[in-house]
Design a protein around this motif. Structure first.
Motif, short mmCIF file in Angstrom:
data_model
loop_
_atom_site.label_atom_id
_atom_site.label_comp_id
_atom_site.label_asym_id
_atom_site.label_seq_id
_atom_site.Cartn_x
_atom_site.Cartn_y
_atom_site.Cartn_z
N ASP A 148 73.16 85.93 -10.11
CA ASP A 148 73.33 85.27 -11.41
C ASP A 148 74.06 83.94 -11.28
O ASP A 148 73.54 82.91 -11.73
CB ASP A 148 74.10 86.18 -12.38
CG ASP A 148 73.29 87.40 -12.80
OD1 ASP A 148 72.06 87.25 -12.97
OD2 ASP A 148 73.87 88.49 -12.93
N GLU A 170 88.22 79.18 -13.48
CA GLU A 170 87.02 79.64 -12.79
C GLU A 170 86.00 78.51 -12.82
O GLU A 170 85.46 78.17 -13.88
CB GLU A 170 86.48 80.91 -13.44
CG GLU A 170 85.50 81.65 -12.56
CD GLU A 170 85.33 83.11 -12.96
OE1 GLU A 170 84.56 83.81 -12.28
OE2 GLU A 170 85.96 83.56 -13.94
N ARG A 223 82.53 76.78 -11.92
CA ARG A 223 81.13 77.12 -11.61
C ARG A 223 80.64 76.23 -10.46
O ARG A 223 80.75 75.00 -10.50
CB ARG A 223 80.25 76.90 -12.85
CG ARG A 223 78.76 77.17 -12.65
CD ARG A 223 78.47 78.65 -12.60
NE ARG A 223 77.06 78.89 -12.38
CZ ARG A 223 76.17 79.15 -13.35
NH1 ARG A 223 76.58 79.18 -14.63
NH2 ARG A 223 74.90 79.39 -13.07
N LYS A 231 83.59 84.06 -6.13
CA LYS A 231 83.10 85.23 -6.86
C LYS A 231 81.63 85.03 -7.20
O LYS A 231 81.26 84.06 -7.87
CB LYS A 231 83.92 85.42 -8.13
CG LYS A 231 83.81 86.80 -8.75
CD LYS A 231 84.85 86.96 -9.85
CE LYS A 231 84.86 88.36 -10.43
NZ LYS A 231 85.90 88.53 -11.47
N TYR A 258 78.47 86.54 -9.10
CA TYR A 258 78.05 87.48 -10.13
C TYR A 258 76.58 87.83 -9.93
O TYR A 258 75.75 86.95 -9.68
CB TYR A 258 78.25 86.87 -11.52
CG TYR A 258 79.69 86.65 -11.89
CD1 TYR A 258 80.44 87.66 -12.50
CD2 TYR A 258 80.32 85.42 -11.64
CE1 TYR A 258 81.77 87.46 -12.84
CE2 TYR A 258 81.65 85.21 -11.98
CZ TYR A 258 82.37 86.24 -12.58
OH TYR A 258 83.69 86.04 -12.92
N TYR A 259 76.25 89.12 -10.03
CA TYR A 259 74.86 89.55 -9.93
C TYR A 259 74.68 90.80 -10.78
O TYR A 259 75.65 91.38 -11.29
CB TYR A 259 74.47 89.78 -8.47
CG TYR A 259 75.17 90.94 -7.80
CD1 TYR A 259 74.56 92.19 -7.68
CD2 TYR A 259 76.45 90.78 -7.25
CE1 TYR A 259 75.20 93.24 -7.04
CE2 TYR A 259 77.09 91.83 -6.62
CZ TYR A 259 76.46 93.06 -6.52
OH TYR A 259 77.11 94.10 -5.90
N HIS A 260 73.44 91.23 -10.91
CA HIS A 260 73.17 92.43 -11.71
C HIS A 260 72.09 93.27 -11.03
O HIS A 260 71.35 92.78 -10.17
CB HIS A 260 72.74 92.07 -13.13
CG HIS A 260 71.39 91.43 -13.20
ND1 HIS A 260 71.19 90.07 -13.03
CD2 HIS A 260 70.14 91.98 -13.41
CE1 HIS A 260 69.91 89.79 -13.14
NE2 HIS A 260 69.25 90.93 -13.37
N ASP A 270 75.99 94.89 -14.59
CA ASP A 270 76.54 93.63 -14.10
C ASP A 270 77.71 93.91 -13.17
O ASP A 270 78.58 94.74 -13.47
CB ASP A 270 77.03 92.76 -15.26
CG ASP A 270 75.88 92.27 -16.12
OD1 ASP A 270 74.95 91.66 -15.57
OD2 ASP A 270 75.91 92.51 -17.36
N THR A 271 77.78 93.21 -12.06
CA THR A 271 78.87 93.41 -11.10
C THR A 271 79.13 92.09 -10.37
O THR A 271 78.53 91.06 -10.70
CB THR A 271 78.53 94.54 -10.12
OG1 THR A 271 79.66 94.80 -9.29
CG2 THR A 271 77.33 94.17 -9.25
N ALA A 272 80.03 92.12 -9.39
CA ALA A 272 80.41 90.89 -8.69
C ALA A 272 80.71 91.17 -7.23
O ALA A 272 81.12 92.27 -6.86
CB ALA A 272 81.62 90.24 -9.36
N LYS A 285 82.98 89.57 -4.06
CA LYS A 285 84.15 88.71 -3.92
C LYS A 285 84.42 88.37 -2.46
O LYS A 285 84.49 89.25 -1.61
CB LYS A 285 85.38 89.40 -4.52
CG LYS A 285 85.23 89.76 -5.99
CD LYS A 285 86.40 90.60 -6.47
CE LYS A 285 86.20 91.04 -7.91
NZ LYS A 285 87.31 91.93 -8.37
#
Length: 450
Positions: free
Chosen positions: A98, A166, A168, A226, A228-230, A238-240, A242
Motif C-alpha cells: 500500500d 510520519e 510518506r 514502515k 503498510y500492506y493488506h 491491514d497490517t504493516a 517495520k
C-alpha cells in the motif's frame, strides 16, 4: 598605579565606611588591626577554545537541518542511519503493498526558528557504515557516501509537542523492500540485506530554506521505516512491516561555517575575545568553550600587608536578544585548568564547592528584569587559592555546557549555545549597552600594622 576596574573614589568612601574600629585579629603580629573590608569588580580575560570533533555515535539522538546563527555562522547537521531487516516476514501470496513511510519522533531539542517548516531530503547510503574504531566510534566530522535521493520534502516539526512525524516515501522505494522480503529474494536475506540496503541519510534540503536544526529520538520503536500492506481472503486485513533503526549504527555529522572572527584552528590555541568582537561563546554540538583568567587579581596585594578574600562571585550574563531564537542552556559548568597538565579539555576537573559540582543555573527572572538573566558561581575558594599565585601556579577557569564526559565530549550532543560579553563589549548605545558583560565581584579584607 593600581589599575583595577571599579576602584576609585567610590572605593575610597567604602574604605572608611567599612572600617571596623579596634577589631583585633590575632596576637601573632604586633598590634594588628583590621583596616578595611572592600568590595570590588575585577577585570577578567576571556579566550575561546574550539574542540575539533566529538563522538556522535550511539547517543540515542539524531540531528538534521541547517541554521544561520547571527553570532556563530551557519551550522549544518546530517544524520546517518542503518536499519535492521524486518522480523515481520510475509509469505502470503495475497499480500498487497500500500505505502511506505519514515517514522520520526522529535524530542524537543532544536536550534533555530521552529515557526517555519523544515526542509529535508532523504537519501540512500551507498555502502554499509564502517566505524572508525573497534569501540564503535563515529565523530561529528565523519561521513558516509550518499547516493540517490529518495525524497526532498518540506514538513512541519512541532518540536515542543514531541509528536510523531510520519513522512510518506515514494512507492517504488517501499515496493522493492516489500517484495524482496515477500519473495525471499537472495539480496534481501539476512547475510545480504545491508549490502542491498545500507541505510538512509536525513539531510537539510539544498533548494529550500532551512530555518532550524531539529533533534529526533533514535530508538527501534521511535525511528523506523514502515511499510503498510493488506491481505484479502474473505475480508481485508491491514497490517504493516517495520524496519527498525539500529541505534548502534547511527551517528550525526556537524559542519559549521563560522565567520572570519571565529576561525579557531586548534584547541591548543585559545582565541582572545578582543579578536572575537569582545564576545565569549560556549556551544555544544560543534564544541566551543571559553577560558576565564583573572590578570588583575594579584594587584589586590598592593592594598595592605595582609589581604584575604572573603567572597568571590562570578556572574555571567548572556548578550541581550542573543537567545531570542536559540534556547539558552539551563546550566553551565565551570572547570579549573592546570597549565602543567595536558592542553586538552580532559585536563580540567570539575570545580567543586564542598561536594557540590560548580554548576551555574540560569536565573529565570529575565522576563520582567532582563539584567537578572544570568548564571552565578561562588568561586571564593578558587580565588583565595589563586591570590598571590604566579607563573605555572596560576590556574584558569573554563566554562562549558554540561553533560560532557571526562574527555570533554557532549554526552547528548545537543545544539545549545550562549553568547556573553567581556568587559569591553557593548550591545548598543543607550541603556541596553549595560548588563551584558561577565563580572567577578570580590569582597576582601585588608590588614595592616600600625
Amino acid at each position: 598605579m593600581l589599575k583595577i576596574a571599579g576602584i576609585g573614589l567610590l572605593v575610597s568612601i567604602f574604605l572608611f565606611s567599612c572600617k571596623n574600629d579596634d577589631f583585633r585579629i590575632g596576637t601573632y603580629l604586633s598590634e594588628p588591626y583590621t583596616k578595611a573590608v572592600m568590595v570590588d569588580t575585577l577585570s577578567v580575560k576571556l579566550s575561546i577554545i574550539a574542540v575539533d570533533s566529538v563522538i556522535t555515535a550511539q547517543t540515542g539522538k539524531a540531528y538534521a537541518g541547517r541554521y544561520h546563527d547571527p553570532y556563530l555562522g551557519t551550522s549544518t547537521a546530517r544524520t546517518f542511519m542503518e536499519f535492521n531487516r524486518t522480523n515481520d516476514i510475509e509469505r502470503d501470496k495475497y499480500a498487497k503493498f500500500d505505502s511506505v513511510t519514515l517514522v520520526l519522533f522529535p524530542f524537543g531539542i532544536y536550534y533555530g526558528d521552529t515557526v517555519q517548516h523544515a526542509a529535508m531530503k532523504i537519501s540512500r547510503l551507498v555502502k554499509p557504515m564502517q566505524f572508525q574504531s573497534d569501540f564503535g566510534e563515529m565523530y561529528s566530522t565523519s561521513s558516509v557516501p550518499v547516493g540517490d535521493m529518495v525524497k526532498d520534502m518540506t514538513f512541519r516539526v512541532r518540536a515542543a509537542k514531541k509528536r510523531k512525524i510520519e513522512l510518506r516515501l515514494p512507492d517504488e522505494f517501499g515496493e522493492k523492500l516489500f517484495w524482496g522480503i515477500v519473495n525471499d529474494d537472495d539480496d534481501m536475506k539476512s547475510d545480504n540485506f545491508l549490502k542491498t540496503f545500507p541505510g538512509l541519510a536525513l539531510e537539510p534540503s539544498d533548494i529550500s530554506p532551512n530555518p532550524c536544526i531539529y533533534g529526533f529520538v533514535v530508538a527501534d520503536s521511535a525511528c523506523q521505516i514502515k511499510i503498510y500492506y493488506h491481505k484479502t481472503v474473505i475480508h481485508r486485513v491491514d497490517t504493516a512491516m517495520k524496519f527498525k533503526v539500529n541505534n548502534m549504527k547511527q551517528f550525526n555529522q556537524y559542519i559549521t561555517q563560522r565567520p572570519d572572527y571565529l576561525q579557531i584552528t586548534s584547541k591548543d590555541q585559545p582565541k582572545p575575545t578582543e579578536l572575537t568582537r569582545n564576545m565569549g561563546i560556549v556551544q555544544s554540538g560543534p564544541v566551543l568553550y571559553t577560558q576565564i583568567e583573572f590578570p588583575t587579581l594579584n594587584q589586590l596585594l598592593n592594598w595592605g600587608e595582609i589581604v584575604t578574600i572573603e567572597s568571590a562571585q562570578l556572574i555571567i550574563r548572556p548578550v541581550r536578544h542573543s537567545y531570542d531564537t536559540v534556547p539558552l542552556p539551563p546550566a553551565l559548568n565551570l572547570y579549573q585548568h592546570n597549565p602543567l597538565s595536558d592542553k586538552g579539555f580532559g585536563s580540567e576537573t570539575l570545580l567543586t564547592d564542598g561536594k557540590t559540582i560548580m554548576t551555574g543555573n540560569l536565573n529565570n527572572d529575565y522576563r520582567d528584569q532582563p539584567d537578572k538573566y544570568y548564571y552565578s558561581y561562588n568561586i571564593t575558594d578558587f580565588i583565595s587559592g589563586q591570590l598571590g599565585a604566579e607563573g605555572y601556579n596560576k590556574w584558569s577557569l573554563r566554562i562549558a555546557i554540561p553533560d560532557r564526559d571526562q574527555n570533554g565530549y557532549p554526552v547528548h550532543n545537543e545544539f545549545q549555545r550562549m553568547v556573553f560579553g567581556d568587559q569591553h563589549f557593548f550591545y548598543k548605545s543607550g541603556p541596553e549597552s549595560k548588563g551584558n558583560q561577565v563580572m567577578l565581584r570580590v569582597t576582601y579584607s585588608i590588614y595592616n600594622q600600625y
